[in-house]
Motif scaffolding. Structure first.
Motif, short mmCIF file in Angstrom:
data_model
loop_
_atom_site.label_atom_id
_atom_site.label_comp_id
_atom_site.label_asym_id
_atom_site.label_seq_id
_atom_site.Cartn_x
_atom_site.Cartn_y
_atom_site.Cartn_z
N ASN A 1 -6.29 107.37 -12.54
CA ASN A 1 -4.80 107.78 -12.36
C ASN A 1 -4.26 108.49 -13.23
N TYR A 2 -4.31 107.59 -14.43
CA TYR A 2 -3.55 108.49 -15.85
C TYR A 2 -3.99 109.64 -16.11
N LEU A 3 -5.23 110.01 -15.87
CA LEU A 3 -6.04 111.27 -16.22
C LEU A 3 -5.56 112.22 -15.24
N LEU A 4 -5.74 111.92 -14.16
CA LEU A 4 -5.18 112.91 -12.96
C LEU A 4 -3.63 113.36 -13.19
N ARG A 5 -2.96 112.34 -13.75
CA ARG A 5 -1.38 112.56 -14.10
C ARG A 5 -1.43 113.61 -15.04
N ARG B 1 -8.98 104.38 -21.91
CA ARG B 1 -10.52 105.03 -21.66
C ARG B 1 -11.29 103.53 -22.49
N GLN B 2 -10.84 103.68 -23.85
CA GLN B 2 -11.61 102.76 -24.83
C GLN B 2 -11.68 101.19 -23.96
N ILE B 3 -10.48 100.89 -23.45
CA ILE B 3 -10.52 99.48 -23.04
C ILE B 3 -11.13 99.38 -21.61
N ASN B 4 -11.70 100.51 -20.89
CA ASN B 4 -12.24 100.63 -19.65
C ASN B 4 -10.88 100.15 -18.67
N ASP B 5 -10.07 100.61 -18.69
CA ASP B 5 -8.85 100.17 -17.87
C ASP B 5 -8.88 100.73 -16.47
N LEU C 1 -5.99 119.03 -23.49
CA LEU C 1 -6.79 118.31 -22.42
C LEU C 1 -8.33 118.42 -22.15
N ILE C 2 -8.63 119.76 -21.92
CA ILE C 2 -10.09 119.96 -21.58
C ILE C 2 -10.61 119.61 -22.90
N SER C 3 -10.14 119.76 -24.12
CA SER C 3 -11.05 119.54 -25.19
C SER C 3 -11.22 118.12 -25.36
N TRP C 4 -10.15 117.26 -25.09
CA TRP C 4 -10.20 116.00 -25.20
C TRP C 4 -11.30 115.25 -24.20
N MET C 5 -11.14 116.01 -22.98
CA MET C 5 -12.24 115.56 -22.04
C MET C 5 -13.70 115.84 -22.58
N ASN C 6 -13.95 116.96 -23.09
CA ASN C 6 -14.99 117.32 -23.64
C ASN C 6 -15.48 116.34 -24.67
N ASN C 7 -14.79 116.00 -25.60
CA ASN C 7 -14.90 115.07 -26.69
C ASN C 7 -15.15 113.40 -26.28
N ASN C 8 -14.97 113.37 -25.10
CA ASN C 8 -14.96 112.02 -24.75
C ASN C 8 -15.82 111.90 -23.61
N GLY C 9 -16.61 112.37 -23.42
CA GLY C 9 -17.94 112.33 -22.15
C GLY C 9 -17.48 112.60 -20.99
N GLN C 10 -16.47 113.58 -20.78
CA GLN C 10 -15.94 113.88 -19.42
C GLN C 10 -16.21 115.64 -19.18
N SER C 11 -16.99 115.93 -19.92
CA SER C 11 -17.38 117.41 -19.62
C SER C 11 -17.51 117.88 -18.14
N PHE D 1 2.84 115.61 -25.66
CA PHE D 1 1.34 115.70 -24.84
C PHE D 1 0.36 114.99 -25.52
N ALA D 2 0.44 114.88 -26.96
CA ALA D 2 -0.61 113.98 -27.75
C ALA D 2 -0.45 112.68 -27.46
N ASP D 3 0.82 112.21 -27.41
CA ASP D 3 1.36 110.82 -27.20
C ASP D 3 0.49 110.22 -25.74
N HIS D 4 0.85 111.41 -24.67
CA HIS D 4 0.16 110.91 -23.49
C HIS D 4 -1.56 110.81 -23.70
N LEU D 5 -2.24 111.75 -24.55
CA LEU D 5 -3.67 111.73 -24.45
C LEU D 5 -3.88 110.31 -25.48
N LEU D 6 -3.04 109.86 -26.45
CA LEU D 6 -3.20 108.54 -27.08
C LEU D 6 -3.40 107.64 -26.16
N TYR D 7 -2.61 107.38 -24.96
CA TYR D 7 -2.55 106.60 -24.20
C TYR D 7 -3.70 106.65 -23.17
N LEU D 8 -4.15 107.89 -22.85
CA LEU D 8 -5.18 107.92 -22.09
C LEU D 8 -6.29 107.46 -22.90
#
Length: 167
Positions: free
Chosen positions: A47-51, A38-42, A66-76, A27-34
């Motif tokens: 869609n990938y976040l929903l997946r 996000r960083q390159i504004n793809d 995932l929720i923590s990742w969202m919190n740390n990346n401006g997606q609270s 799952f960490a690999d999937h978050l790396l891709y996510l």
């Protein structure tokens, strides 16, 4: 590293896509891709976040991550919307509750945090629920209630020395 050093986004996307496409990808690999998306504004980010939201529902640890990742990346805000749509059984399983509580705290939604922290018992980690509730109440100026919740949190960790650090 490539994203922070301006490496060609297409090259990075290809490498990250390959990594997350392996059957043994974590799952960490999937978050790396996510995160890369996000960083390159793809445009595929949403869609990938929903997946990932769908995949995360299979594991409490992944859900909290995932929720923590969202919190740390401006997606609270999105994290709260996602969390409130989850079945109660998933929202209340450890370690999901503190990740959701952090979402409210990041947004400075003290009324929302108060409502969330009052809703359930966090079992062995209920001292954290009291701490989050105390924070929400303090931010709203309810000092007497803050002291009650803080006292409850301290009382619960008194018999759990390892929990003092978490508190």
């Amino acid at each position: 590293d490539g994203a922070s050093h301006g490496t060609d986004p297409e090259k990075l996307r290809g490498l990250a896509n390959e990594l997350q496409s392996y059957p043994e990808a974590t799952f960490a690999d999937h978050l790396l891709y996510l995160d890369l998306l996000r960083q390159i504004n793809d445009p595929q980010f949403s869609n990938y976040l929903l997946r990932q939201e769908t995949l995360a529902k299979k594991s409490e640890a992944d859900l909290a991550t995932l929720i923590s990742w969202m919190n740390n990346n401006g997606q609270s805000t999105a994290a709260i919307q996602f969390a409130t749509a989850l079945p109660s059984a998933l929202r209340t399983r450890w370690p999901v509750p503190p990740a959701i509580a952090d979402s409210y705290a990041k947004r400075k939604d003290w009324i929302g945090l108060e409502g969330f922290a009052k809703s359930d018992n966090w079992l062995a980690y209920d001292f954290l629920r009291h701490a989050y509730l105390a924070r929400a109440l303090r931010e709203q100026g309810h000092e007497v209630a803050v002291e009650q919740e803080r006292s409850e949190a301290e009382k619960e960790v008194a018999s759990q020395p390892a929990a003092i650090l978490a508190l």
